[in-house]
Design an enzyme around this catalytic site. Sequence first.
Site, short mmCIF file in Angstrom:
data_model
loop_
_atom_site.label_atom_id
_atom_site.label_comp_id
_atom_site.label_asym_id
_atom_site.label_seq_id
_atom_site.Cartn_x
_atom_site.Cartn_y
_atom_site.Cartn_z
N ARG A 5 -7.33 -0.89 17.56
CA ARG A 5 -7.80 -0.47 16.25
C ARG A 5 -8.86 -1.49 15.85
O ARG A 5 -9.89 -1.59 16.53
CB ARG A 5 -6.65 -0.33 15.24
CG ARG A 5 -7.08 0.51 14.02
CD ARG A 5 -5.98 0.75 13.00
NE ARG A 5 -5.66 -0.46 12.22
CZ ARG A 5 -4.78 -0.49 11.24
NH1 ARG A 5 -4.10 0.60 10.90
NH2 ARG A 5 -4.54 -1.62 10.57
N LYS A 17 0.80 -1.24 0.00
CA LYS A 17 0.00 0.00 0.00
C LYS A 17 0.82 1.27 0.00
O LYS A 17 0.40 2.26 -0.60
CB LYS A 17 -0.98 -0.01 1.17
CG LYS A 17 -0.33 0.07 2.53
CD LYS A 17 -1.36 -0.19 3.63
CE LYS A 17 -0.72 -0.05 4.99
NZ LYS A 17 -1.45 -0.78 6.02
C1 LIG Z 1 -0.62 -1.62 6.57
C2 LIG Z 1 -0.99 -2.89 7.20
C3 LIG Z 1 0.00 -3.86 7.41
C4 LIG Z 1 1.45 -3.64 7.08
O1 LIG Z 1 2.02 -2.79 8.03
P1 LIG Z 1 3.58 -2.48 8.02
O2 LIG Z 1 3.85 -1.81 9.32
O3 LIG Z 1 3.84 -1.60 6.85
O4 LIG Z 1 4.28 -3.77 7.91
C5 LIG Z 1 -0.39 -5.04 8.00
N1 LIG Z 1 -1.67 -5.28 8.34
C6 LIG Z 1 -2.64 -4.36 8.16
C7 LIG Z 1 -4.03 -4.69 8.59
C8 LIG Z 1 -2.33 -3.14 7.59
O5 LIG Z 1 -3.30 -2.24 7.42
#
Ligand SMILES: *Cc1c(COP(=O)(O)O)cnc(C)c1O
Length: 366
Positions: free
Chosen positions: A142, A47
């Site tokens: 969250r 993302k």
């Molecule tokens: C963005 C996201 C991740 C990845 O997080 P990083 O800290 O970039 O590894 C993993 N799980 C969810 C649900 C996310 O939204």
Amino acid sequence: MAAVKAQGLSRRPVPRIEVDLDKLRHNARFVVDACSRLGIRVAGVTKVTCAMPEVARALLDGGVSWLADSRTENLARLKASGLTGEFIYLRGPMQSRVQEVVELADISLCSDVATVRLLGDAAQFLGIRHRVIMMVDVGDLREGVMPEDALDTARAIAETPGVELYGIGTNHACFGGVMPTVDNVSLLVEIAESIRRELGIELPIVSGGNSTALRLVFSGTMPKGVSQLRVGESIMLGVDVNNREPIPGMYQDAFTLVAEVIEVQRKPSVPIGCIGQDAFGNVPVFVDRGIRDRVILGIGRQDVKVDGIKPLTDGAEVLGGSSDHLIVDVTEAVERPVTGDEMRFRPDYGALLAAMTSPYVAKVIV
Ligand SMILES: *Cc1c(COP(=O)(O)O)cnc(C)c1O
């Protein structure tokens, strides 16, 4: 070489983000190898790059088992670029968009039973089964159900037509800043075991967290039973996301931001006149450091998080920026850029996110 002449026929677009795919592939492989020794497979999270297809390909070449993203637009971009394999949708689906989710993702993270029913309806309409990883909140507050509600919610999801309860997962350090620990990850594993026992299902995926959970992998303390991690930032930036320290053996320089100097001036360090608000409604505070050499670059807050970039020119210091201008003090810089020069910067996660998202910043593979 920090300041490079930008003129010439073969000049690259500025501002731009340069992406080094070899370094990303190496970083992905590094994480995948460390995890595979513990029986954990990695979902590569795209993302922060808006699912740039070349980046996704580098992660797959580095051995990730899934591509994961939080935006349906990004998953569509991956599909359109011809990438195959299983895609994971990371954010709890919006009810208004369940159809896109089941069309684009094989698996989604979801813990809302009403939404799961809609996912199931949409999947049945397409004649497929959609796999759901139910999120459990182990403390970060969250997404996800609280542990005491996990079994009942899991049962409701498992009984939903069109849907398979494929696993459970958790997230850390996003809202509450709660770090993954042996205790809170073990709690997830125990919940998985109780769901398997009570519901008699396989529940193959225990998704133990994001990049922050790699600290348990590297320290050898990851509880047994975790089968997946979802990793974005650590692959992209080579850092331990709990403290932003470099991870030895990984690259921290896969992404470089490049901007062009549009003006060079010597100016006082304190503005002249009565100070009200700046362009963003803040009242700025200045320290008098005398007359300074400053450059202005053609990049601003519409392109990047200006306090999230570090000049690669030693001694240069970002003073701030407005929508379209970045101001850098170069009084102590080892190289003095002139108008037309390029300057290079290392972005942090927030700055990378903004730059990759800005349509004004070119994305260039190097
Ligand atoms: C963005 C996201 C991740 C990845 O997080 P990083 O800290 O970039 O590894 C993993 N799980 C969810 C649900 C996310 O939204």
